[in-house]
Design a protein around this motif. Structure first.
Motif: not given
Ligand code: UTP
Length: 285
Positions: A14-15, A25, A102, A107
């Protein structure tokens, strides 16, 4: 022996919206390579070839990146572009990518748990694709060696400024060797002024399989998500958990500023780009 590595890449990113709406990303380029390729290269350089990629909706392009691209390779061959053909071929040959879906982003802890059927009863490495670590000896390799020496889970940490501790998982630990700490406790994103140290957990872990039954029973934590830090707190009650304060630079490519920083720093290592980039940086400062 650590023979498998897991990359959780099912997060929503989301960032980075709107850029991450249709493009994962993890495929955003750091100079000319997708950020996740640096992670796969670190894994391979650490002696591991079996990689479990945790993906979610809209992430299929990551799998395509590591697959053979027959048409492209054939075309490059016919055009006599041998160098670039070699670069493209290497990507699909360097590792075995096993992808697991997943079904909902519940999470990081849950994403890791999704790898259980493939990992089984073995220790494994976890690398977050956002965290790029620039080091001569790969951070993961150093952590595997320490895992074998200390016989306990290993988590990478780095020192952060006191005013930034509320952004990270922070450890409470005792130094037991050069850059190695035995963890007593961990707190996810402690409110300002309450952090037990300034050692922040970053995206590299070597975990024993005992983490799986813990994650399975873990209730949702912060943000309603299954948090790996909560799982590690439970693990630390039952078995030794260590932290490794790695030397070297780390960039959070999942964050806009970290992404720009990584692009600049990696471009400054590229002999073609570095002189022009240095000139530009001088001009604009
Ligand atoms: P982040 O907390 O950075 O979340 O996850 P995000 O979705 O990648 O990015 P933002 O914060 O919304 O911008 C840390 C890592 O865990 C993975 C993400 O892909 C990232 O590599 N992750 C997170 C999962 O694979 N599954 C999830 O349910 C959550």
């Amino acid at each position: 022996m650590v023979t498998k590595a897991l990359i959780p890449a099912a997060g929503l990113g989301t960032r980075f919206l709107p850029a991450s709406k249709a493009i994962p990303k993890e495929l955003f380029p750091i100079v000319d390579k997708p950020s996740i390729q640096y992670i796969v290269e670190e894994i391979v350089a650490s002696g591991i070839r079996d990689i479990i990629l945790i993906t979610g909706r809209g992430k299929s392009a990551i799998k395509d990146h590591f697959d053979t691209s027959y048409e492209l390779e054939d075309l490059l061959d016919k055009q006599g572009k041998k160098d670039v053909l070699e670069t493209v071929r290497k990507i699909s040959h360097m590792a075995n990518i096993i992808s697991v879906r997943q079904k909902a982003p519940r999470g990081l802890g849950h994403a890791i748990l999704c790898g259980r059927p493939v990992i089984g009863n073995e220790p494994f490495a976890v690398l977050l694709p956002d965290d790029l670590i620039d080091q001569e000896i790969p951070c993961t390799k150093q952590m595997i060696d320490l895992f074998e020496k200390h016989q306990g889970a290993m988590i990478a940490v780095t020192k952060v400024a006191k005013e930034n501790t509320h952004l990270y998982g922070i450890i409470d630990a005792k130094e037991v060797g050069e850059r190695v700490y035995r963890i007593k406790n961990m707190v996810e994103k402690p409110p300002p002024g309450t952090a037990p140290s300034n050692l922040a957990i970053i995206g590299r872990y070597i975990l024993p399989p005992e983490i799986f039954p813990i994650l399975e029973k873990l209730p949702p934590g912060r943000g309603g998500e299954i948090q790996i830090t909560d799982g590690l707190v439970e693990l630390a009650k039952r078995a030794p958990v260590y932290a490794f304060e790695f030397p070297g630079y780390r960039y959070d490519a999942g964050d806009k500023f970290g992404f720009l920083q990584a692009n600049i720093m990696y471009a400054l290592k590229d002999p073609d780009l570095a002189p022009r980039l240095r000139r530009l940086l001088k001009e604009i400062s």
